[in-house]
Design a protein around this motif. Structure first.
Motif, mmCIF file in Angstrom:
data_model
loop_
_atom_site.group_PDB
_atom_site.id
_atom_site.type_symbol
_atom_site.label_atom_id
_atom_site.label_comp_id
_atom_site.label_asym_id
_atom_site.label_seq_id
_atom_site.Cartn_x
_atom_site.Cartn_y
_atom_site.Cartn_z
ATOM 1 N N PHE D 190 0.847 -1.200 0.000
ATOM 2 C CA PHE D 190 0.000 0.000 0.000
ATOM 3 C C PHE D 190 0.883 1.251 0.000
ATOM 4 O O PHE D 190 0.759 2.133 -0.844
ATOM 5 N N GLN D 191 1.849 1.286 0.912
ATOM 6 C CA GLN D 191 2.679 2.491 1.042
ATOM 7 C C GLN D 191 3.624 2.629 -0.139
ATOM 8 O O GLN D 191 3.891 3.738 -0.608
ATOM 9 N N GLU D 192 4.111 1.496 -0.648
ATOM 10 C CA GLU D 192 4.993 1.576 -1.819
ATOM 11 C C GLU D 192 4.233 2.216 -2.985
ATOM 12 O O GLU D 192 4.781 3.030 -3.723
ATOM 13 N N GLN D 194 1.772 4.388 -2.782
ATOM 14 C CA GLN D 194 1.786 5.822 -2.479
ATOM 15 C C GLN D 194 3.092 6.437 -2.920
ATOM 16 O O GLN D 194 3.133 7.436 -3.637
ATOM 17 N N GLY D 195 4.200 5.795 -2.486
ATOM 18 C CA GLY D 195 5.529 6.332 -2.806
ATOM 19 C C GLY D 195 5.659 6.538 -4.299
ATOM 20 O O GLY D 195 5.999 7.622 -4.770
ATOM 21 N N LEU D 196 5.296 5.495 -5.063
ATOM 22 C CA LEU D 196 5.400 5.574 -6.526
ATOM 23 C C LEU D 196 4.695 6.823 -7.033
ATOM 24 O O LEU D 196 5.266 7.650 -7.738
ATOM 25 N N LEU D 197 3.425 6.957 -6.616
ATOM 26 C CA LEU D 197 2.613 8.024 -7.211
ATOM 27 C C LEU D 197 3.111 9.392 -6.779
ATOM 28 O O LEU D 197 3.088 10.344 -7.569
ATOM 29 N N SER D 198 3.620 9.493 -5.547
ATOM 30 C CA SER D 198 4.048 10.831 -5.110
ATOM 31 C C SER D 198 5.392 11.186 -5.735
ATOM 32 O O SER D 198 5.688 12.353 -5.959
ATOM 33 N N SER D 199 6.222 10.173 -6.036
ATOM 34 C CA SER D 199 7.546 10.544 -6.555
ATOM 35 C C SER D 199 7.623 10.483 -8.082
ATOM 36 O O SER D 199 8.566 11.009 -8.668
ATOM 37 N N TYR D 200 6.623 9.868 -8.740
ATOM 38 C CA TYR D 200 6.635 9.875 -10.214
ATOM 39 C C TYR D 200 5.368 10.550 -10.735
ATOM 40 O O TYR D 200 4.374 9.890 -11.016
ATOM 41 N N PRO D 201 5.427 11.864 -10.842
ATOM 42 C CA PRO D 201 4.242 12.656 -11.176
ATOM 43 C C PRO D 201 3.492 12.122 -12.392
ATOM 44 O O PRO D 201 2.285 11.932 -12.330
ATOM 45 N N ASP D 225 -6.950 10.409 -5.384
ATOM 46 C CA ASP D 225 -7.319 11.193 -6.576
ATOM 47 C C ASP D 225 -6.912 10.474 -7.855
ATOM 48 O O ASP D 225 -7.412 10.767 -8.936
ATOM 49 N N TYR D 226 -5.974 9.536 -7.724
ATOM 50 C CA TYR D 226 -5.440 8.896 -8.929
ATOM 51 C C TYR D 226 -6.418 7.904 -9.524
ATOM 52 O O TYR D 226 -6.197 7.389 -10.612
#
Ligand code: ATP
Ligand code: ATP
Ligand code: MG
Ligand code: MG
Lengths: 340, 527, 351, 319
Positions: D190-192, D194-201, D225-226
């Motif tokens: 789950f958190q990974e 999140q990480g992906l989406l926040s760091s790869y716009p 939102d994604y």
């Protein structure tokens, strides 16, 4: 020297208590972390990612507050991970068995369930007068065992829960996710209790020197038991929120959480030997630890480095805390000499 | 809550209401507290066989007895810490069976225990008011008010302790004073004080007495335990004597005499209390020059010769203990040198000091002198760990033999060598401490308050012991807050004041007045 | 009268008597009982295979338990042992893959990593005076993290076959693994160190009270520092052992072992508050958990039930003494009462 | 819980016994596989038992291999958490006369007689690429959310995907920007995500070739939102994914029928014991109702083609 004037000590007092405030450094670290990360990756503070940060912190904040209560009394509860697992799975079961059960009732049930499990720890610790670390290490295994045999391979998915329940961890009230608001409320309430209510202060006294507390006639067993129950109830709350937040709950839910929580509390400046620290500090510690992971991903730090950095962070927090308290001690000595 | 548990007058507050009536009917005062035939055993040890005491409102009642007589045990029964195995206990005319200290407190009994029990992490003020802090509406603690009340208390006791300072690191003396403040602030109808003056020096003792008399005149009943007869006779109205855990007798002070009391206590006639024999003085063993530590002591310089007993006198808080700690290597010092037998002694290394031949009997028996949970045997041989070992391995048998030998020599009273020292009485504990240091056959023995909380009998023994040691050419540095002891035992007397040596007297020239003056005068001016 | 009463009871509790009813003794009795029962009732249990598999399985815990016992007796704790083992394993893998050194050099170097980790813990805890529980929670994460940094998500598996054969080889037909010889030596070392040396005496003292200990010249910091070096070193050895036994070096070797070790040590009668405990007891604790788990698995008891058993053992082992003590006290009182009443009548007449 | 260590409870040294060692107990996917396995074992005339750790780690699996060995089990069917770590104890088991069938996740070929693979590894890799490509319109950044970094099956698929992205012209505009590992743990996955989406716009899609991962990722997307903006596919269990397919978070994902995997593995075990096959390339054996199965190069046997699941067909499946 007996002519120390009211306002003078008043001033000295506020200064000292500020210097003694162990949460200052942690809060500073948190701010610094957020600023730096945002400079590197502005999207770190985008609404969505901000929301995620808060959501991630929420559950561990509540756990840290509960754990702080216990640690301040010079005890510890290592069974929180298992308790959270049990409650989370219980929540799933409730929605499954009693479709359309009112959500407030679920929260109540979860907290009672957690409270009972906490009470078992508390009773063993107080009645049998044995160290909490051993007992809760034991119940950590026992509770986990009970959960795994209960759950087996059954898992409850967010789909099995009512929409509005899941919505708790999605919808926001002026920018803050609902479950995060719950966590904040918990911090404020407990924090106030610990600072300004007699029984709250008793917990500090007990942690500072249990034998003296007993001699002095404080209701040691009662208070300690209460601390364990409160912690259990808070873990219960966290367990329910967990179910709302994450996709699935099952046999392994929450395993390995205990050390993270203790780490958060310690980072937040609560002395592991009891007697000092505040729940606010613990909460900040929790936020710091949960944010660091996000920050590291956001700044695209090599994933292999992340855990190491978390370790470094924990250590530096303890060291800073140490430096602060040593400085206070030296101040004391000098003022002592003046008093003579 | 207490009212439910205890079948007696509910709270201290209403208790004090009763006091006035009690002192009103002081024609023939009826007892506020009577304990009869109380017994308490710990495992095999019979701590108390017949604890009997009777306290009237408006009296100060002394309880005297040798170490291990059972005084503290009796106190702990009054306090509700121990529940007696037998005996009857009446408070304010009603039978009570306390299940916890809370019950006792609720019944209007307030206790100062022999060993200070403070919460190191809490502020001094909170230590005093814990559990009953002044609260505003909604049970919210009013800290400002709490500080004010604390400051008032200290004013009445005339000591300058900052209420906002945390208790951590206070000297024993300061701790004891806070205990006293705590106890009197409860304005209970019975105030029990177990050797409150042990850690105090003249000035504080006088203030304490003034306060105690004040409470008595308000009608409170006070139980006062002390090994110092001058205090007992100066302060108390009646005296109860105990021996071997049993009640012996009770006297009106007016009708009692010291020899009489002592005879009943020890059950035999006593020799001289200060059997000091002047020993031939050898060459210098310890020489200290320009020793200083910021904020604690400054420019300390003195010598101790073989066969000599040098006393370090002064008020509590003068910094004597700190000097001793620095010399022995527990604490660091900022400047100065320490030589033993002319050889410089490395700083901050107790081990080095021990091998060089220094023994140190510290002031705080419980925390520093002994490992309370360890057996008598282990404690007595702890200093010998290294010398006990053959090829690096310790022989349990030899360890045991030595332990038995030394506790026999000092007549330590214990059920067995395997009992934890914590189960011994104060005096017997002190003997174990002495034993373990004498076993190392030191060149220099530093003793800090060697007879604190020790009964006349044992006290005389300890003094004889010190005197013998000096006779055998051992140099002795003795820190003591007891003037008679200082004057009686020392060949030379150094007086410390606010961290400096303010005067030095030979045995001949020293008088109580001179020493007290050197220890206080400057301070009196400042006040 | 107090003398007679004292005497009578003291006799009944001579030093030897104490030893035979002490916690560690009890643990060992239970262990023996479990072994016998298993042999009689559990199919396949009574076999040399059991000895081999069982011992190989418990060796890591057994080794780590030894220094851990000393650390806990001295009043500290070390949660980072498993991570140290992991880091050692990772380093060993990388060295073997990249350095081109011969395997012995690689193993020595890897163990040295453990030593350094221990020294690091020791430094933070003794020199800076930080609480060991907190510190080692930190290094628990740090060392495991470094393991990941060192070897990433790779695995190194091409260790010399003969070595992992050696690790699994047995002494003749006994089924006892050869490596047990080394394990026994290490056990002996720690047992003697704790029970028969000045250092050991010192440990018990400072476990109860560091202040009092320092007053008799025990160099508290110094002693504790060496204890953490010891845990680090043994953890290093365990890391190497795991690597060879699994024939695979990875970042995750030994994950989560720390709590099992501590559980076993505590079950063995070491007091978490320090000052109490013995090596025989600790070994008993380790083997008890090991044997019980092993035989219950053979008896087809569900895994989940096994966790419950481990937990319950731990709880019972600490609760039972205080319960029995409470019972004893009750009995004793009822006896003492009469004695005292008889003697106290005289006193009460005074009132 | 159905499949604790006790499940099956095979008692019998001499007679035909088969032990299933999944990566981990109490995992829904595993249960389906084992379900098939036990049916297979029964049809093949074996008494089967399930042994396994509660958490998926190599060292945790070993005691169970040793237990199976000690019980004189004829066939050990194992899904390896680490291809090499289980090696020594598997060798020991073979010396004790057990046949080793690897399934789901292979061991180092030296240590087993045969590996039963769900599907052709390449097919699995490609079908996932196909789906994601369709959904993101053949261009944009994608990322992979895998299980543990050491899982051999995962790494093999990822390898194939990378090769295909290199070689295949249709995928020229798709670039793989990140690989993250959720360790088959719901929260971590789950958190990974999140990480992906926040760091790869400008991430367009995520492939998660593991049932735990895809479910966790779907949960996150559906609450963020994604949702609908970022495509998600991979290998998932219909029961876990149904909700997200219905609410449009996930359009399509793939999997094979896990039950068949266990079923075939059981028969492979029988064939080995009967000596019909040795696990050589070219061997073939009867797998009950699934007919004849061929053994391919270095002892790998393939069960069947992957299936695509989407809104139209998902309700036809229940596992
Ligand atoms: N907790 C205990 N366990 C075992 N024995 C005890 C315990 N407390 C006291 N004793 C024993 O009871 C006897 C009385 O002890 P107590 O402390 O009451 O003597 P005391 O009169 O206060 O002596 P002192 O004047 O030195 O304080 C002593 O022999 C002591 O060894
Ligand atoms: N551990 C400590 N930490 C901080 N200050 C201390 C400590 N111990 C003593 N002090 C302070 O240092 C000064 C010296 O105290 P100390 O009690 O050593 O004097 P003393 O002459 O030895 O008195 P006594 O030996 O009669 O108790 C006092 O101001 C005391 O409050
Ligand atoms: Mg006493
Ligand atoms: Mg002093």
């Amino acid at each position: 020297m007996s002519t120390i004037t009211e306002e003078k000590t008043g001033a000295m007092h506020s200064v000292r208590s500020f210097l003694r405030a162990r949460e200052i450094p942690v809060a500073g670290a948190l701010v610094a972390l957020v600023i730096i990360t945002t400079i590197i990756n502005p999207r770190f503070l985008s609404p969505q990612s901000l929301k995620d940060l808060m959501l991630n912190a929420t559950i561990v904040i509540i756990l840290a507050v509960g754990q702080a209560l216990v640690i301040i009394t010079r005890n510890v509860d290592l069974s929180v991970g298992s308790i959270l697992g049990l409650v989370a799975f219980g929540t799933g079961t409730l929605f499954d068995v009693f479709a359309g059960i009112p959500i407030p009732l679920v929260f109540l049930a979860g907290m009672v369930f957690g409270g009972v499990l906490g009470a078992i720890n508390g009773l063993l610790v107080t009645a049998a007068k044995v160290p909490a670390l051993v007992i809760t290490l034991g119940t950590m295994y026992i509770y986990r065992g009970v959960l795994t045999s209960w759950a087996g391979s059954k898992q409850y998915f967010s789909g099995d829960n009512p929409r509005e329940f899941g919505a708790l961890s999605v919808d926001t009230v002026f920018g803050l996710p609902i479950i995060t608001l719950v966590a904040i409320a918990v911090v404020i309430a407990v924090g106030f209790f610990m600072r300004a209510v007699r029984s709250g202060r008793d917990l500090y006294a007990i942690g500072s020197d249990p034998d003296a507390a007993r001699l002095f006639g404080l209701a040691v067993s009662k208070r300690v038991l209460a601390a364990f129950v409160a912690n259990g109830a808070l873990v219960g709350l966290a367990g329910v929120l967990y179910t709302s937040r994450y996709n699935s709950v099952g046999a392994l839910t929450g395993s390995g959480l205990e050390l993270d929580v203790v780490a958060a509390v310690v980072v937040g400046g609560v002395a592991i030997s009891g007697g000092t620290g505040t729940v606010v500090g613990a909460a900040i510690g929790a936020v710091l630890l949960s944010t660091i992971t996000g920050a590291l991903t956001a700044t695209r730090v090599d994933k292999f480095w992340q855990q190491a950095i978390v370790g470094v962070l924990i250590l530096s927090a303890i060291i800073v805390d140490r430096i602060v308290s040593v400085r206070n001690a030296r101040k004391l000595r000098v003022s002592e000499a003046r008093d003579v | 809550m207490a009212t439910r548990e205890v079948p007696t007058v509910p709270a201290a507050s209403s208790g004090s209401a009763q006091l006035s009536s009690a002192s009103g009917a002081s024609a023939q005062p009826q007892s506020v507290l009577t304990l009869t035939g109380a017994a308490k055993t710990f495992g095999p040890v019979v701590a108390l066989a017949d604890g009997t005491i009777d306290i009237r409102p408006g009296e100060i009642h002394a309880l005297v007895g040798e170490n291990g007589a059972g005084k503290s045990t009796l106190v702990k029964i009054l306090a509700g810490v121990h529940s007696p195995d037998a005996g009857e206990f009446v408070v304010g005319g009603e039978h009570v069976a306390f299940r916890s200290p809370a019950d006792s407190k609720a019944a209007g009994i307030s206790v100062i225990y022999q060993e200070p029990t403070l919460f190191p992490d809490l502020t001094v003020a909170e230590n005093i008011f814990i559990g009953r802090q002044p609260t505003g509406r909604g049970g919210i603690i009013n800290r400002r008010e709490m500080r004010r009340q604390a400051r008032e208390l200290f004013a009445t006791l005339g000591v300058p302790i900052d209420p906002d300072r945390i208790a951590e690191g206070l000297s024993i003396a300061d701790q004891q004073i806070i205990e006293i403040a705590k106890a009197i602030s409860l304005d209970a109808r019975v105030l029990v004080m177990d050797e409150p003056t042990a850690a105090l020096s003249g000035v504080e003792v006088e203030r304490l007495f003034t306060v105690a008399r004040g409470l008595r005149d308000k009608g409170a009943g006070i139980l006062f335990i002390s090994h110092r007869f001058e205090e007992v006779f100066a302060l108390c109205d009646r005296i109860t004597v105990m021996r071997d855990g049993r009640y012996v007798s009770v006297h009106d002070t007016a009708a009692a005499t010291v020899p009489g009391i002592v005879k009943e206590m020890v059950g035999r006639e006593l020799g001289a209390l200060f059997p000091k024999v002047v020993a031939p003085v050898g060459d210098t063993v310890l020489s200290v020059t320009g020793l200083s530590r910021l904020g604690v002591f400054t420019d300390i310089g003195f010598e101790v010769k073989a066969g000599e007993i040098v006393a370090l006198s002064g008020l509590v808080g003068a910094g004597r203990t700190e000097v001793a700690r620095a010399v022995f290597g527990i604490d660091k010092y900022d400047a100065g040198t320490v030589h033993l037998d002319g050889k410089p002694l490395p700083a901050r290394s107790p081990q080095a000091s021990i091998t060089a031949g220094i023994g140190f009997v510290p002031e705080d028996r419980r925390k520093q002198g002994l490992v309370m949970d360890l057996s008598v045997a282990r404690n007595a041989t702890l200093t010998l760990r290294k010398s006990l070992a053959r090829f690096g391995l310790i022989s349990g048998a030899r360890e045991r033999r030595l332990a038995e030998e030394w506790s026999a020599r000092l007549q330590v009273k214990t059920g067995s060598q395997d009992y934890a020292v914590s189960t011994l009485s104060g005096g017997n504990q002190q003997k174990v401490v002495l034993a373990k240091w004498l076993a190392t056959e030191p060149r220099l023995l530093i003793v800090d308050e060697p007879t604190r909380g020790i009964d006349v009998g044992t006290k005389a023994e300890v003094h004889r012991l010190l005197s013998d040691l000096a006779g055998r050419g051992i140099a002795i540095l003795m820190i003591s807050s007891e003037l008679p002891e200082v004057l009686g035992m020392a060949d030379r007397i150094l007086v410390m004041h606010e961290g400096r040596i303010s005067a030095e007297y030979s045995r001949e020239e020293a008088t109580a007045e001179l020493v007290m003056h050197a220890a206080t005068s400057a301070q009196e001016v400042a006040r | 009268m107090s003398e007679t009463l004292t005497a009578s009871i003291v006799k009944s509790r001579s030093a030897i008597g104490k030893r035979l009813i002490g916690h560690d003794a009890v643990i060992i009795y239970v262990l023996i009982a479990v072994v016998i029962v298993s042999c009689l009732t559990v199919r396949y249990f009574a076999s040399t295979l059991t000895v081999g598999f069982l011992l190989i399985q418990v060796i890591p815990i057994l080794l780590l338990a030894l220094p851990m016992a000393l650390v806990i007796i001295s009043g500290e704790i070390d949660l980072s042992v498993a991570s140290i083992a992991g880091l050692t394993s990772a380093v060993m893998g990388v060295l073997w893959r990249d350095s081109g050194w011969d395997i012995v050099t690689v193993m020595v170097a890897s163990v040295f990593v453990g030593v350094v980790c221990g020294a690091f813990n020791g430094f933070l805890i003794t020199t800076l005076g930080l609480p060991s529980l907190a510190v080692t929670i930190g290094t628990l994460a740090l060392f495991r993290g470094l393991a990941l940094v060192v070897i990433g998500d790779q695995k190194v598996a091409n260790f010399p076959k003969e070595l992992n054969i050696f690790v699994l080889s047995k002494i003749g037909a006994t089924g006892i693994p050869v490596v047990m010889i080394f394990v026994i030596l290490i056990i002996a070392f720690f047992a003697i160190l704790l029970h028969f040396t000045p250092f050991g005496r010192g440990l018990y003292a400072l476990g109860y009270s560091t202040e009092a200990a320092s007053f008799v010249g025990i160099r508290v910091g110094h002693a504790k520092f060496w204890l953490f070096i010891a845990t680090g070193t043994v953890a290093g050895l365990v890391g190497v052992f795991l690597t060879l036994r699994l024939a695979s070096a990875g970042p995750d070797n030994g994950t989560g072992m720390e709590l099992s070790v501590i559980a076993a040590v505590l079950l063995g009668g070491v007091s978490i508050f320090g000052g109490k405990g013995s090596i025989p007891g600790v070994i008993g604790g380790v083997l008890l958990i090991g044997v019980l788990t092993y035989s219950l698995r053979l008896a087809k008891v569900p895994e989940t039930a096994l966790i419950i058993v481990t937990g319950s053992l731990l709880v019972i082992s600490v609760v039972a003494p205080s319960v029995t003590a409470w019972a004893k006290e009750r009995i004793r009182l009822s006896r003492v009462h009469k004695v005292v009443q008889g003697s106290s009548t005289l006193g009460s007449t005074h009132a | 819980g159905g499949d604790d260590g006790g499940g099956g409870g095979g008692e019998g040294g001499g007679d035909l016994t088969m032990a299933f060692l999944p990566k981990q107990l109490n995992n829904p996917y595993t249960d389906v596989v084992l379900g098939g396995g036990e049916d297979g074992a029964e049809e093949a005339g074996f008494t089967s038992s399930v042994l396994g750790p509660l958490e998926a780690s190599a060292s945790a699996q070993i005691p169970f291999i040793e237990q199976a060995t000690q019980e004189g089990t004829k066939v050990i069917v194992i899904a390896a958490n680490d291809p090499d770590a289980v090696g020594p104890s598997l060798s020991a088991a073979r010396e004790a006369g057990a046949k080793i069938v690897a399934f789901d996740s292979d061991t180092n070929p030296d240590y087993r007689d045969i590996f039963i693979s769900q599907v052709v590894a390449k097919d699995v890799a490609l079908i996932q690429l196909e789906i994601i490509s369709e959904q993101i319109g053949g261009a944009g950044d994608i990322a992979i959310l895998s299980a543990t970094a050491t899982a051999s099956n995962q790494n093999e698929w990822i390898k194939f995907m990378e090769e295909e992205l290199e070689s295949n012209a249709d995928y020229a505009d798709i670039n793989l920007v990140a690989k993250v590992y959720g360790d088959d743990d719901a929260d971590k996955s789950f958190q990974e995500t999140q990480g992906l989406l926040s760091s790869y716009p400008n991430l367009k899609g995520i492939i998660s070739p593991t049932t735990v991962g895809i479910a966790a990722a779907a949960k996150y997307l559906s609450t963020s939102d994604y949702k609908g903006k970022v495509a998600l596919t991979g290998l998932g269990l219909p029961n876990e994914m149904r909700e997200f397919v219905k609410d449009g978070t996930v359009v399509e994902f793939a999997l094979w029928d896990p039950a068949q995997l266990g079923y075939v593995a059981a028969f492979a075990g029988k064939a080995l014991v009967d000596g019909d096959i040795t696990g050589e390339e070219g061997d073939s054996f009867e797998a009950g109702e699934l007919g004849t199965i061929e053994v391919g190069e270095n002892g790998v046997a393939i069960v069947g083609p992957p299936t695509r699941f989407n809104a139209d067909n998902i309700d036809d499946y229940d596992f």
